[in-house]
Design a protein around this motif. Structure first.
Motif, short mmCIF file in Angstrom:
data_model
loop_
_atom_site.label_atom_id
_atom_site.label_comp_id
_atom_site.label_asym_id
_atom_site.label_seq_id
_atom_site.Cartn_x
_atom_site.Cartn_y
_atom_site.Cartn_z
N CYS A 181 0.85 -1.18 0.00
CA CYS A 181 0.00 0.00 0.00
C CYS A 181 0.89 1.24 0.00
O CYS A 181 1.79 1.35 0.83
N LEU A 189 -3.27 -6.73 1.36
CA LEU A 189 -4.17 -6.07 0.43
C LEU A 189 -5.24 -7.05 -0.04
O LEU A 189 -4.99 -8.24 -0.18
N ASN A 190 -6.42 -6.54 -0.26
CA ASN A 190 -7.50 -7.35 -0.81
C ASN A 190 -7.82 -6.82 -2.21
O ASN A 190 -8.20 -5.66 -2.35
N THR A 194 -14.16 -4.28 -9.60
CA THR A 194 -15.24 -3.31 -9.45
C THR A 194 -15.74 -2.83 -10.81
O THR A 194 -15.09 -2.99 -11.84
N VAL A 267 -9.18 -3.08 -7.86
CA VAL A 267 -8.78 -2.12 -6.82
C VAL A 267 -8.17 -2.92 -5.67
O VAL A 267 -8.70 -3.97 -5.29
N GLU A 269 -7.64 -2.96 -1.92
CA GLU A 269 -8.01 -2.30 -0.67
C GLU A 269 -7.01 -2.71 0.41
O GLU A 269 -6.74 -3.89 0.61
N CYS A 270 -6.46 -1.69 1.10
CA CYS A 270 -5.48 -1.97 2.15
C CYS A 270 -6.21 -2.39 3.42
O CYS A 270 -7.13 -1.70 3.88
N HIS A 274 -7.25 0.93 5.06
CA HIS A 274 -8.53 0.93 4.34
C HIS A 274 -8.58 1.82 3.11
O HIS A 274 -9.64 2.09 2.57
N GLU A 275 -7.42 2.27 2.66
CA GLU A 275 -7.35 3.07 1.44
C GLU A 275 -7.60 2.14 0.25
O GLU A 275 -7.13 1.00 0.23
N LYS A 276 -8.36 2.61 -0.74
CA LYS A 276 -8.60 1.81 -1.94
C LYS A 276 -7.65 2.29 -3.04
O LYS A 276 -7.78 3.39 -3.54
N ASN A 277 -6.69 1.46 -3.41
CA ASN A 277 -5.64 1.88 -4.34
C ASN A 277 -5.83 1.24 -5.71
O ASN A 277 -6.01 0.04 -5.81
#
Ligand SMILES: [Zn+2]
Ligand SMILES: [Zn+2]
Ligand SMILES: [Zn+2]
Length: 459
Positions: A181, A189-190, A194, A267, A269-270, A274-277
């Motif tokens: 992240c 990371l997940n 989307t 995407v 997601e951390c 919780h930031e979506k990168n």
């Protein structure tokens, strides 16, 4: 040979172990040992205890190079922080003898710094390298046990980068490549598919039909009416694929906005911040195994391991991570309050290697010390500094307008000029800066800004 058997329980079967072996389960007994000591043999003990023993030995001025062996099967972390697994007592004596012989050839250590400690340790263990181990519980997914033992507080990437830039270590093997992240440097990371339009995760892979008569594209289910297939828009009955209708290349359907699309947006997601990168913004890190270079051996033998640039790390120095954090904070403040201004300055320090080669290490060290001293006089208590690589020094200057930056640049140039030698060589500065008043504050991020300025200066 003099040794201590360190364990919670008496020794199990080890070939050749003397019957009256000196036994302890107490770390301070080892550290306070007064007589000669050639090695420690570790038996069965709690993992935490073995780690604590190795850390305290390696960070101890007197014992830092003492060989530590084990003979039982231990996990990969413990194996990495010890010197070797032995299958007999004789083998331990033999290895200890080899290590002690190399230790005899080392010059006395002058500075108690972590770089020298690491290099001296590796130099006296010819078979040993800086090896990463995989650890799913670690935020960065890989750990370097040997480095953590020498300095548990350090960010190992930063340390490795510094050693590599100074050509003291070299990669022997690429082990893996990971993505972290960009906001908090965690690898947990997940990855989520989307919708390309509304970024909803409520999407599914589906079959689509395309009506040739009116051009409508829709889900297969919209076209089926009882036994018959017809277009939901123009009501034409569709009989033959290829002449009445076909399957378009769209593959996904969004249940929230109705968009159909070919490839979803992935995407990351951390799980920590919780930031979506977007996947292309993730930091890519290659994990290597390293060994010492010839230059490292020479530096240890000449006692010149010290990072001369580290002298600059006393100018209100913070870690690069914190620096980014503060830069982001300043960006937000400047976006919110029009009266807040700041400047970001980068100083690329050049020619130090050439000077070292020409005038020697001691002289260059003194020269940089002088530079650091004079720079300290320029830096205000509110200014912050960091280094992202050996010779890239960053300054974050609050409440500094363009003319303030120009004055600082002028003074820095004067410091650089003062290092000029008779033959014209000098410590050179390439300086660049960005002013908050010239930025699109709502769309800037610390990382990209720093990247931008670095590209401008070093290109
Ligand atoms: Zn959507
Ligand atoms: Zn139609
Ligand atoms: Zn994060």
């Amino acid at each position: 040979m003099d040794f201590i058997y360190f364990a919670d329980t008496p020794a199990q079967d080890l070939e050749g172990l003397p019957g009256d072996y000196p036994f302890t389960c107490d770390i301070s007994t080892v550290l306070e040992h007064s007589g000669p000591l050639d090695f420690i043999l570790v038996g069965k003990a709690l993992d935490e205890k073995i780690i604590a023993l190795c850390e305290q030995i390696r960070q101890h001025a007197r014992w830092s190079l003492l060989p530590i062996f084990h003979y039982l099967d231990l996990g990969s972390y413990l194996t990495e922080i010890m010197d070797a697994k032995v299958d007999s007592f004789e083998k331990a004596c033999e290895l200890a003898h080899d290590i002690q012989q190399i230790i005899q050839t080392l010059p006395p250590i002058l500075a108690d710094d972590k770089d020298s400690n690491l290099l001296r340790l590796l130099l006296t263990r010819q078979h040993k390298s800086i090896k990463p181990i995989q650890d799913w519980q670690s935020p960065s997914l890989f750990r370097y046990p040997l480095l953590e033992t020498l300095d548990p507080s350090i960010q190992t990437w930063v340390w490795l980068k510094s050693l590599q830039e100074r050509k003291l270590i070299v990669s022997t093997q690429l082990i893996d490549r990971i993505r972290l992240c960009p906001h908090c440097d965690t690898g947990h990371l997940n990855y989520i598919d989307t919708c390309t339009n509304c970024h909803s995760i409520h999407i599914e892979q589906a079959d689509f039909y395309h009506c040739f008569t009116c051009g409508y594209v829709g889900l297969q289910t919209e076209f089926i009416h009882g036994q018959q297939m017809s277009c939901p828009r123009c009501h034409t009955v569709l009989r033959h694929i290829g002449s009445d209708y076909d399957r378009p290349i769209e593959d996904y359907h969004c249940h929230d906005c109705g968009q159909n699309f070919l490839e979803p947006d992935v995407v990351a997601e951390c799980l920590q911040c919780h930031e979506k990168n977007p996947t292309e913004s993730l930091s890519v890190i290659s994990i290597h195994e390293y060994t010492l270079t010839k230059l490292a051996t020479m530096s240890v033998m000449n006692n010149t391991v010290v990072d001369v640039y580290a002298l600059l790390d006393h100018l209100n120095f913070i870690t690069p991570q914190y620096f980014e954090y503060w830069l982001n904070w300043y960006l937000q403040m400047a976006a919110r309050y029009k009266t807040h201004h700041f400047a970001l300055m980068l100083i690329h320090i050049d020619q130090v290697e050439a000077l070292t080669q020409h005038f020697g290490f001691g002289f260059t060290h003194q020269l940089i010390e002088g530079v650091a001293e004079r720079m300290r006089e320029l830096i205000r208590t509110t200014d912050l500094s960091t280094r992202t690589s050996t010779n890239l020094l960053w300054l974050l200057l609050p409440e500094t307008p363009a003319d303030g930056c120009e004055i600082l640049v002028k003074r820095l140039r004067a410091i650089s000029d003062a290092t000029k030698q008779e033959d014209g060589s000098q410590i050179a500065f390439q300086i660049g800066y960005l002013l908050s008043s010239e930025l699109d504050l709502n769309h800037e991020q610390a990382k990209t800004l720093m990247h931008q300025l670095e590209g401008k200066i070093t290109s």
